[in-house]
Design an enzyme around this catalytic site. Structure first.
Site, PDB file in Angstrom:
ATOM      1  N   CYS A  12       1.046  -1.252  -0.018  1.00 50.00           N
ATOM      2  CA  CYS A  12       0.038   0.193  -0.158  1.00 50.00           C
ATOM      3  C   CYS A  12       0.869   1.209   0.128  1.00 50.00           C
ATOM      4  O   CYS A  12       2.184   1.017   0.234  1.00 50.00           O
ATOM      5  CB  CYS A  12      -0.826   0.135   1.389  1.00 50.00           C
ATOM      6  SG  CYS A  12       0.231   0.178   2.773  1.00 50.00           S
ATOM      7  N   HIS A  45       5.437  -6.367   7.882  1.00 48.12           N
ATOM      8  CA  HIS A  45       5.498  -7.665   8.483  1.00 48.12           C
ATOM      9  C   HIS A  45       5.742  -8.743   7.293  1.00 48.12           C
ATOM     10  O   HIS A  45       4.859  -9.294   6.991  1.00 48.12           O
ATOM     11  CB  HIS A  45       3.975  -8.328   8.892  1.00 48.12           C
ATOM     12  CG  HIS A  45       3.504  -7.359  10.369  1.00 48.12           C
ATOM     13  ND1 HIS A  45       2.506  -6.717  10.608  1.00 48.12           N
ATOM     14  CD2 HIS A  45       4.400  -7.296  11.444  1.00 48.12           C
ATOM     15  CE1 HIS A  45       2.574  -6.208  11.718  1.00 48.12           C
ATOM     16  NE2 HIS A  45       3.992  -6.476  12.389  1.00 48.12           N
ATOM     17  N   HIS A  77       3.242   1.867  10.952  1.00 52.67           N
ATOM     18  CA  HIS A  77       2.083   1.691  12.233  1.00 52.67           C
ATOM     19  C   HIS A  77       2.252   2.818  13.205  1.00 52.67           C
ATOM     20  O   HIS A  77       1.093   2.834  13.890  1.00 52.67           O
ATOM     21  CB  HIS A  77       2.427   0.255  12.939  1.00 52.67           C
ATOM     22  CG  HIS A  77       2.263  -0.846  12.273  1.00 52.67           C
ATOM     23  ND1 HIS A  77       1.175  -1.024  11.156  1.00 52.67           N
ATOM     24  CD2 HIS A  77       3.100  -2.050  12.197  1.00 52.67           C
ATOM     25  CE1 HIS A  77       1.484  -2.403  10.856  1.00 52.67           C
ATOM     26  NE2 HIS A  77       2.157  -2.881  11.394  1.00 52.67           N
ATOM     27  N   CYS A  99       2.689   5.966   8.638  1.00 57.06           N
ATOM     28  CA  CYS A  99       1.679   6.103   7.560  1.00 57.06           C
ATOM     29  C   CYS A  99       0.777   7.688   7.872  1.00 57.06           C
ATOM     30  O   CYS A  99       0.214   7.671   8.860  1.00 57.06           O
ATOM     31  CB  CYS A  99       0.755   5.181   7.218  1.00 57.06           C
ATOM     32  SG  CYS A  99      -0.347   5.584   5.900  1.00 57.06           S
ATOM     33  N   GLU A 129      -0.249  -0.850  15.796  1.00 52.65           N
ATOM     34  CA  GLU A 129      -0.979   0.402  15.344  1.00 52.65           C
ATOM     35  C   GLU A 129      -1.874   0.853  16.396  1.00 52.65           C
ATOM     36  O   GLU A 129      -2.096   1.912  16.630  1.00 52.65           O
ATOM     37  CB  GLU A 129      -1.726   0.253  14.132  1.00 52.65           C
ATOM     38  CG  GLU A 129      -2.433   1.544  13.299  1.00 52.65           C
ATOM     39  CD  GLU A 129      -3.455   1.266  12.422  1.00 52.65           C
ATOM     40  OE1 GLU A 129      -3.055   0.502  11.328  1.00 52.65           O
ATOM     41  OE2 GLU A 129      -4.615   1.458  12.704  1.00 52.65           O
ATOM     42  N   CYS A 193      -8.752   2.321   6.293  1.00 53.04           N
ATOM     43  CA  CYS A 193      -7.798   2.695   4.999  1.00 53.04           C
ATOM     44  C   CYS A 193      -8.859   2.367   3.648  1.00 53.04           C
ATOM     45  O   CYS A 193      -9.101   1.188   3.721  1.00 53.04           O
ATOM     46  CB  CYS A 193      -6.493   2.440   5.340  1.00 53.04           C
ATOM     47  SG  CYS A 193      -5.385   2.401   3.928  1.00 53.04           S
ATOM     48  N   SER A 221       1.027 -10.409   9.523  1.00 50.59           N
ATOM     49  CA  SER A 221       0.308  -9.149   8.693  1.00 50.59           C
ATOM     50  C   SER A 221      -1.353  -9.579   8.989  1.00 50.59           C
ATOM     51  O   SER A 221      -1.645 -10.281   8.351  1.00 50.59           O
ATOM     52  CB  SER A 221       0.767  -9.212   7.118  1.00 50.59           C
ATOM     53  OG  SER A 221      -0.257  -8.478   6.430  1.00 50.59           O
ATOM     54  N   SER A 265       1.876  -5.644   2.806  1.00 51.71           N
ATOM     55  CA  SER A 265       3.381  -5.546   3.157  1.00 51.71           C
ATOM     56  C   SER A 265       3.902  -6.677   2.518  1.00 51.71           C
ATOM     57  O   SER A 265       5.083  -7.150   2.779  1.00 51.71           O
ATOM     58  CB  SER A 265       3.568  -5.696   4.922  1.00 51.71           C
ATOM     59  OG  SER A 265       2.467  -7.009   5.113  1.00 51.71           O
TER      60      SER A 265
HETATM   61  S1  SF4 Z   1      -3.400   3.182   6.850  1.00 52.19           S
HETATM   62 FE1  SF4 Z   1      -1.895   1.252   6.890  1.00 52.19          FE
HETATM   63  S2  SF4 Z   1      -2.923   0.203   5.078  1.00 52.19           S
HETATM   64 FE2  SF4 Z   1      -3.387   2.174   4.734  1.00 52.19          FE
HETATM   65  S3  SF4 Z   1      -1.802   3.013   3.505  1.00 52.19           S
HETATM   66 FE3  SF4 Z   1      -1.368   3.557   5.742  1.00 52.19          FE
HETATM   67  S4  SF4 Z   1       0.019   1.564   6.016  1.00 52.19           S
HETATM   68 FE4  SF4 Z   1      -1.149   1.223   4.311  1.00 52.19          FE
END
Ligand code: SF4
Length: 283
Positions: A12, A45, A77, A99, A129, A193, A221, A265
């Site tokens: 992602c 992961h 995370h 992220c 997370e 997400c 994961s 991942s």
């Molecule tokens: S929230 Fe998590 S799944 Fe979504 S883009 Fe960010 S790292 Fe990736």
């Protein structure tokens, strides 16, 4: 045997960004000046990605206590604020690979707390997370994993709820609905997400069309496990594997179409190895 790839799969945006952050940090002048570079926990992961990152001289450490000097990279995370404070106190250089969508959840949870809401997080309490979000939300935050957990909650005046980003939207909606019965005022943020939703929808669509569905992603994961879960609901011949070596020829008996998806991942190299195995398999 026909191989059908899900429309959306694999790394992602947040994971791509975190891996790029590690690569750039390892290559930066500060990194090559002799100071060690660490990630706090594995950057993703996925064992192959972690091994690849080690070749750049970047080691994964589980806690700030294990790092005495150099640079620490925070993974996608995110972490609770006390971890950042501990790194600062030790004089470590912090490179934040959290992220941006997870940072948004931190901010929303903190704002709910500051506005007097009882913060509820829908997620797995042991997931990094969720630990990070709970830290930003502050003391008294409640984590729920199921409708039974919600049923066991006392009544509150106002509840504010956020979700772990990788949860299934319909399950979160059910949790939000149940929380309505636990307070006078409910504020719910949709923090699931899009990458997760899109991958899940594309995986389900593919799983419906094929005889066997493969989900490539490590056991650690949570989004890969979730992908396998939603695929298995529409196709019982669903298998989750971390690497091509785990494939079993017996799974494909009589199969004409095989579907593929991969967790957020999972690197492209792991997906390519599975495709090569399927193509090389005598039909
Ligand atoms: S929230 Fe998590 S799944 Fe979504 S883009 Fe960010 S790292 Fe990736």
């Amino acid at each position: 045997m026909e191989i059908i790839l899900a429309k959306e799969y694999g790394f992602c945006f947040g994971v791509k960004r975190a891996v790029k952050t590690v690569e750039e940090t390892a290559a930066s002048a500060e990194a090559t000046a002799g100071e060690p570079v660490y990630t706090l926990g594995p950057i993703v992961h996925n064992d192959e990605v972690v091994a690849q990152i080690q070749t750049l001289g970047v080691q994964a450490k589980d806690a700030i206590d294990e790092i005495d000097a150099g640079t620490v990279i925070i993974r996608a995370h995110g972490v609770p604020p006390d971890v950042l404070a501990a790194a600062r106190d030790k004089g470590l250089r912090i490179v934040d690979g959290t992220c941006p969508l997870v940072i948004r959840v931190h901010q929303l949870a903190r704002a709910l707390h500051d506005e007097g809401y009882q913060v509820v997080i829908y997620g797995a309490p042991e997931h990094a997370e969720v630990i990070g979000i709970a830290g930003w939300a502050g003391e008294g935050t409640v984590i729920v994993q199921s409708l039974d957990d919600v049923a066991a909650l006392p009544r509150y005046k106002k509840i504010g709820v956020v979700s772990q980003t990788t949860k299934i939207p319909a399950n979160y909606q059910a949790i939000v609905g149940a929380l309505m019965g636990k307070c006078q005022e409910l504020r719910a943020h949709n923090t699931i997400c899009n990458a997760t939703e899109q991958r899940q929808a594309a995986a389900i669509e593919t799983a419906r069309q094929v005889d066997v569905m493969l989900v490539i992603g490590g056991a650690h994961s949570s989004n890969s496990r979730r992908l396998a879960e939603v695929c298995a609901q529409v196709n019982p011949r669903t298998y989750r594997i971390a690497i091509a070596d785990e494939l079993d020829a017996a799974w494909f008996t009589g199969a004409e179409k095989v579907g593929l998806t991969a967790g957020a991942s999972t690197p492209d190299a792991a997906i390519e190895k599975v495709i090569a195995w399927l193509k090389g398999r005598p039909s």
